[in-house]
Design a protein around this motif. Sequence first.
Motif, PDB file in Angstrom:
ATOM      1  N   ARG A   1       4.961  -9.549  -2.334  1.00 19.14           N
ATOM      2  CA  ARG A   1       3.636  -8.908  -2.326  1.00 19.14           C
ATOM      3  C   ARG A   1       2.550  -9.917  -2.677  1.00 19.14           C
TER       4      ARG A   1
ATOM      5  N   GLY B   1      -2.347  -4.059   3.110  1.00 14.64           N
ATOM      6  CA  GLY B   1      -1.585  -2.808   3.225  1.00 14.64           C
ATOM      7  C   GLY B   1      -0.759  -2.759   4.494  1.00 14.64           C
TER       8      GLY B   1
ATOM      9  N   TYR C   1      -5.748   1.976  -8.780  1.00 18.20           N
ATOM     10  CA  TYR C   1      -4.811   1.718  -7.676  1.00 18.20           C
ATOM     11  C   TYR C   1      -3.358   1.717  -8.159  1.00 18.20           C
TER      12      TYR C   1
ATOM     13  N   CYS D   1      -2.267   5.258  -8.801  1.00 13.68           N
ATOM     14  CA  CYS D   1      -2.085   5.947  -7.522  1.00 13.68           C
ATOM     15  C   CYS D   1      -0.749   5.542  -6.887  1.00 13.68           C
ATOM     16  N   GLN D   2      -0.455   4.240  -6.878  1.00 12.80           N
ATOM     17  CA  GLN D   2       0.786   3.753  -6.272  1.00 12.80           C
ATOM     18  C   GLN D   2       2.008   4.226  -7.050  1.00 12.80           C
TER      19      GLN D   2
ATOM     20  N   SER E   1       4.981   6.889  -5.846  1.00  9.48           N
ATOM     21  CA  SER E   1       6.398   6.513  -5.806  1.00  9.48           C
ATOM     22  C   SER E   1       7.278   7.504  -6.569  1.00  9.48           C
TER      23      SER E   1
ATOM     24  N   ILE F   1      -5.776   5.332   2.424  1.00 10.79           N
ATOM     25  CA  ILE F   1      -5.231   6.022   1.248  1.00 10.79           C
ATOM     26  C   ILE F   1      -5.571   7.504   1.304  1.00 10.79           C
TER      27      ILE F   1
ATOM     28  N   MET G   1       1.315   4.496  -0.766  1.00 12.76           N
ATOM     29  CA  MET G   1       1.945   3.445  -1.567  1.00 12.76           C
ATOM     30  C   MET G   1       1.568   2.054  -1.078  1.00 12.76           C
TER      31      MET G   1
ATOM     32  N   SER H   1      -2.416   1.475  -1.689  1.00  8.73           N
ATOM     33  CA  SER H   1      -2.790   1.396  -3.102  1.00  8.73           C
ATOM     34  C   SER H   1      -2.207   0.130  -3.734  1.00  8.73           C
ATOM     35  N   ALA H   2      -1.004  -0.281  -3.296  1.00 10.40           N
ATOM     36  CA  ALA H   2      -0.447  -1.562  -3.751  1.00 10.40           C
ATOM     37  C   ALA H   2      -1.334  -2.713  -3.296  1.00 10.40           C
TER      38      ALA H   2
ATOM     39  N   GLN I   1       6.678   1.322 -11.763  1.00  7.12           N
ATOM     40  CA  GLN I   1       7.286   2.145 -10.709  1.00  7.12           C
ATOM     41  C   GLN I   1       8.769   2.359 -10.971  1.00  7.12           C
TER      42      GLN I   1
ATOM     43  N   CYS J   1      -2.125  12.285  -8.126  1.00  8.51           N
ATOM     44  CA  CYS J   1      -2.387  11.109  -7.306  1.00  8.51           C
ATOM     45  C   CYS J   1      -3.785  11.190  -6.681  1.00  8.51           C
TER      46      CYS J   1
END
Length: 426
Positions: free
Chosen positions: A132, A145, A226, A229-230, A234, A290, A334, A337-338, A360, A395
């Motif tokens: 990532r 994303g 973020y 949210c991610q 998950s 998102i 996911m 937001s990642a 996560q 979320c």
Amino acid sequence: MHGMMGKPPSTATEKSIASSRVMLLLLVCMTGVAPISLYMLVPALPVLATTFGSDISVAQMTVSLYMVGIACSQLIMGPLSDKFGRRPVLLAGLALMVAASIACVFAESLPQLIAARFFQALGGATGMVVSRAIIRDLYERERVGAMISLVIAVMMIAQMLSPLTGGLIETAFGWRAIFYAITAGSLAVAVGIALALPETRRDRAAGSGFRGDVGSLIRNRAFVGYVLCQVLASQIIFTFAGGGPYIVVTQMGRTTVEYGAWFATSSLAFLVGNLLCVRFAPRHSLEKLIWFGLALQLGGSLFNLTWSLTGLNAAPGWLFGTQMIVMAGNAIVMANSAAGAISVRPEAAGTASGAMGFLQQGLGALMSQFGAYLGGHSTTTLPLTSAITAISLLCAAVMIFVVPRREVVVSEELIEQAEEEESGML
């Protein structure tokens, strides 16, 4: 050549690397080596219990401790990759995985095997967190994303086949052969990285370090939003995966094989969601994607809650059919937001990725147990679908109240560039 020696690549070199199919292959392999190794051993768990004369719950620890190793790796390897560079940390992690895989081959007792599996995960999961960061090094914020989705989409195909592969290897050659295969695979990935991956980490400001990176990230409202949210998105996967077997097998009276077939539909929907993200990303901002994902995720959750209240999803077709909508939206939420989280401070992308991955995985272990409790102590699907709806609402609330608004203009030039790069890689 300078990229191989630890200096960041030039702009022209960076564009060439970003559009390379070799880079896509490396990202897929480094991301997938740990989860594929996890699922390859699952079919052999009953054999391990019999071989070592232990209860199946003890053999299960080769999976449980492996997941703990993945979580710990996220927290350790991300910051190290910011400090020392992506290449050396990746190579060190994969060297640890190779050594631990060899130790698994020669394990003489289940505790030895469990300990070796922990270190196998600790090294192998380096690729999950550093990939990532590499994506953020190479691509603009609005492209991250889509690239994460593209890597996950390709990797998931291999991941879905890994239990079958592990079962075939164990049947033909015995359970130790699985670790021979994992050793060979992780060694091949390490060689590929050593030969073809340049250093992508950008230059850091003098005096910057782990403490400063963490402090700046946790004080940043966008990063916190973020990440929440991610991580929350998950947890829908972990909760449903924990409760699903009890609902299908115990409540609905179906076989475990049938449950496996129905659960595969969720994986398929998650794959489709990632492919949708790749398709729409060039023309839409990260925030819009998102929101689109949240709409699918929340809408599907509310539908499933309604079916629970009316008793319709007492059959797996209704339950999993609607869950597919949730999972398609979940994949979009996911990935993007990642991307938002690791883009807040690009020079600390490894630390951001590691913190997100740790939360996560850590919360996932708890939520899978929570989902199992809801499914195993209920006579209807209502508790599980209520929990998933509540997580979906949380979320959306994070996106509304925590993540700051920003206006993004996506030019035709950027759209054409993104589409050309993705077409070349595919």
